[in-house]
Design an enzyme around this catalytic site. Structure first.
Site, PDB file in Angstrom:
ATOM      1  N   HIS A   1      -2.366  35.553   5.102  1.00  0.00           N
ATOM      2  CA  HIS A   1      -2.736  34.471   5.399  1.00  0.00           C
ATOM      3  C   HIS A   1      -3.379  33.079   4.419  1.00  0.00           C
ATOM      4  O   HIS A   1      -3.776  32.504   4.516  1.00  0.00           O
ATOM      5  CB  HIS A   1      -3.742  34.021   6.767  1.00  0.00           C
ATOM      6  CG  HIS A   1      -3.188  34.298   7.646  1.00  0.00           C
ATOM      7  ND1 HIS A   1      -1.946  35.128   8.184  1.00  0.00           N
ATOM      8  CD2 HIS A   1      -2.757  32.626   9.077  1.00  0.00           C
ATOM      9  CE1 HIS A   1      -1.402  34.442   9.433  1.00  0.00           C
ATOM     10  NE2 HIS A   1      -2.469  33.391  10.350  1.00  0.00           N
TER      11      HIS A   1
ATOM     12  N   GLU B   1      11.789  30.264   9.607  1.00  0.00           N
ATOM     13  CA  GLU B   1      11.796  29.742   7.795  1.00  0.00           C
ATOM     14  C   GLU B   1      13.149  29.833   7.361  1.00  0.00           C
ATOM     15  O   GLU B   1      13.419  28.648   6.681  1.00  0.00           O
ATOM     16  CB  GLU B   1      11.143  30.230   7.500  1.00  0.00           C
ATOM     17  CG  GLU B   1       9.179  30.597   8.152  1.00  0.00           C
ATOM     18  CD  GLU B   1       9.379  31.707   9.587  1.00  0.00           C
ATOM     19  OE1 GLU B   1       9.905  31.804  10.041  1.00  0.00           O
ATOM     20  OE2 GLU B   1       7.997  31.060  10.242  1.00  0.00           O
TER      21      GLU B   1
END
Lengths: 353, 330
Positions: free
Chosen positions: A130, A61
């Protein structure tokens, strides 16, 4: 008859149209060309535009955000996609140190036309890694623009504006909005960055909300309407630039302000909304402004705990009753009205994410 | 190689040396009010690599970027003005020594957060490939940057997509005061790591300008032929302190004799001796070159000192780009 599209289809259509008119636009992200295509927002794009413009990427990322920035500095217009905000945290260095600053720190000579899409999870045991929102973090950084569309119409129009913008735009999509339907015109249209939206007109209280909390606020407003309280619901739409004038105008009409933002309380954007209004229209307040946020706690996984964690319409109704000094017994609480558990958006949702 | 080209290499190295010595001389005057990271002793890597590049090619750099900027053709007046915080600086006074840029010379930018420009260079190479620009990208990094995740992520993607980027590692043995042996295993070899990611890698003496030139040209040719990325590592040594104008061997983090040994291998003097020996450079020519550079530096410093400060309204300018200009403004 107007055309109805799902939120995810509106996103996909915006990307498709921008790729059609501008060969510099490309899409990259973990799983972008896979069979599920980022919740259906990128399906079919690689077949149409090829593997050079619609790419999967290594699980890197930070490096890939830097790569996208470098490509943006040199003429491309990347759309970088993360399936969760949480994963993008690995790239905060590149977002904050480079994407947000290259235009400024080199005296305006270069710019970073980059869109970073991030999905926010909620409920269904998404847990601590999440389901974060973190919009306040992004909005804190000069040089970034922060967008949180609620309706399919805005998802498309704001995404087109974001892709065409010459600045890094953090585009936050709530998972509980992905499967909602709404009117979406065909072709290219733009919703300007920096303008809020009055989602509902009312004279008694201003509810200023972000992202999915706008829908909860509208549900709350319907319930409140039954007892004669009419809420003005403002959809913030873009946190940066922030349309404080729209909220100020609303508060001047209603005299009351409730900020609803599903992010942690301390340092939240809800706090920014209230501070701005205190500065701008202090004299209009009939009662102290309030905010509804997440508690200052990581997200628990168990449904038993998350019912105390996520704010829903019921909490908004309750807060408004207190602010308006109306007995809560007079109001039928929305979660009872709709008959849904608190950890799913509606009864059609059966997991896993 | 022609005499003129060799003299040019010497001139470029000497110019960087003299510019940085001038900065060291001026710095205590408190008019240069930003951190400076001088690369005295490391000039050959910058000059040898950039000699093979055109102004169309891009270079990105790090905190120690003066040499790279100048070797790539960056404007000297704009550099000094930037160090002085003036509006005529290459970043209008908003960047300082750690944020040099000269787009017309193909110097895309430098930032001090270690390894930050490595993936940016890969992105610029991605654009070059996507748009068939035949542009080669070079990123200068220290050996400390090879410890960052971004370095590895960038190498992986560059090799995966066979991008025209060259990773140039200047190994000067220290990250600030921390020597290699507290940061990397003895068994570690960055060239092996690079090959593991799927790219060719080479290593040579970074204080030998001709050795640098040869390796760089090989890597540049590869990039231009569409044969993908290369990693090159050059050993070299920073003479002065990590940040600032002084020598700091008195701190005891490195041995004086180590410093003196590297100083003996000065890239500028050793090349000067070689050119003299081969009859390609006379004492008179050296004097002329030094005088020419000295005059240029005096002019640049005077320009910087006499330039106006940025106006207050520039504080809030350039936070957001206001119109669509498709990346690099032309």
């Amino acid at each position: 008859m107007t055309r109805q599209l799902k939120y995810v289809e509106a996103i996909r259509e915006a990307i498709n149209l921008c790729m059609e008119v501008d060969p510099n636009v490309y899409v990259i992200g973990e799983g972008v060309p896979d069979p599920k295509g980022i919740f259906g927002t990128t399906t079919g794009l690689q077949q149409k535009y090829g593997a050079e413009r619609v790419l999967d990427m290594p699980l890197s990322e930070d490096g890939m955000t830097g790569m996208a920035i470098g490509s943006a500095l040199t003429g491309l217009r990347p759309i970088l996609t993360h399936q969760r905000v949480d994963f993008a945290l690995l790239s905060m260095n590149q977002i904050v140190n480079n994407a947000a600053k290259w235009h400024y720190m080199f005296g305006g000579q270069t710019c970073v036309p980059l869109v970073i899409r991030m999905a926010i999870g909620m409920g269904w045991g998404q847990g601590a890694q999440h389901s974060q929102s973190l919009q306040a973090w992004f909005a804190h950084v000069p040089g970034l623009k922060v967008v949180m569309p609620v309706t399919p119409y805005d998802a498309k129009g704001l995404l087109i504006s974001s892709i065409e913008d010459d600045n890094p735009v953090i585009f936050l999509e709530h998972r509980w909005l992905h499967n909602t339907f709404g009117d979406v015109p065909e072709g290219i249209y733009r919703v300007p960055l920096g303008q809020g939206r009055i989602a509902r007109r009312g004279k008694d209280i201003t509810i200023a909300a972000t992202s999915y909390m706008v829908l909860e606020s509208l549900r709350a407003a319907e319930t409140l309407s039954e007892v004669g309280i009419e809420a003005d619901v403002v959809d913030i739409r873009t946190l940066k630039p922030f349309d404080s004038a729209m909220i100020a105008e609303s508060v001047q009409r209603t005299g009351r302000l409730l900020a609803v933002d599903a992010d942690w309380k301390t340092g939240s954007f809800a706090g920014e909304i209230i501070t701005s209004m205190v500065e701008m229209v202090w004299g209009s307040f009939k009662c102290p402004p309030r905010r509804i946020t997440l508690p200052d706690s990581p997200t628990p996984t168990s449904a038993a705990l998350s019912r105390y964690y996520y704010p829903r319409a019921v909490h908004i109704v309750s807060a408004v009753c207190e602010m308006m000094q109306i007995p809560k017994e007079r109001v039928s609480l929305p979660h009872e009205t709709f008959g849904i558990p608190l950890d799913v958006p509606d009864s059609s949702f059966t997991g896993p994410f | 190689m022609e005499a003129q080209a060799l003299q040019q290499l010497y001139y470029q190295m000497l110019r960087i040396r003299m510019v940085e010595e001038k900065i060291a001389e001026l710095y205590p005057g408190q008019e240069i009010r930003c951190p400076v990271h001088l690369s005295t002793g490391e000039e050959a890597v910058a000059v040898g690599v950039c000699a093979g590049l055109s102004s169309e090619d891009y270079v990105l750099s790090n905190h120690r970027s003066h040499a790279h900027y100048l070797a790539k053709g960056g404007n000297l007046r704009a550099m000094f003005a930037e160090l002085y915080g003036k509006v005529t600086g290459c970043s209008m006074g908003k960047g300082g020594s750690m944020h040099l840029v000269d787009l017309s010379a193909g110097f895309l930018g430098a930032v001090p957060v270690v390894a930050n420009t490595i993936p940016l260079a890969v992105g610029a190479a991605f654009t070059s490939k996507q748009k068939n620009q035949e542009r080669t990208i070079v990123v200068f990094l220290g050996e400390g940057a090879t410890e960052e995740g971004a370095f590895h992520e960038s190498m992986n993607f560059a090799a995966l997509h066979s991008l025209p980027v060259i990773f140039v590692c200047e190994n000067n043995l220290y990250s600030v005061y921390s020597p290699l042996n507290v940061r990397q295993s003895k068994a570690r070899d960055n060239c092996v790591i690079a090959r593991g990611y799927g790219m060719e890698s080479f290593r040579d003496n970074g204080n030998n300008i001709l050795a640098v030139l040869e390796l760089a040209e090989r890597a540049i040719q590869k990039a231009r032929n569409g044969e993908g990325p290369t990693f090159v590592e050059f050993s070299t040594y920073r003479w002065r302190e990590h940040c600032g104008p002084n020598y700091d061997n008195n701190l005891g983090y490195r041995a004086e004799h180590e410093f003196l040994e590297w100083k003996q291998r000065c890239p500028v003097i050793s090349f000067e001796q070689r050119l003299r020996r081969d009859g390609l450079l006379s004492d008179a020519e050296i004097c002329q070159i030094k005088e020419r550079i000295g005059t240029e530096i005096e002019d640049a410093v005077a320009f910087a000192k006499s330039s106006p400060w940025p106006d207050e309204n520039l504080l809030l300018a350039h936070i957001y780009a206001e119109r669509r200009i498709d990346g690099v403004a032309t």
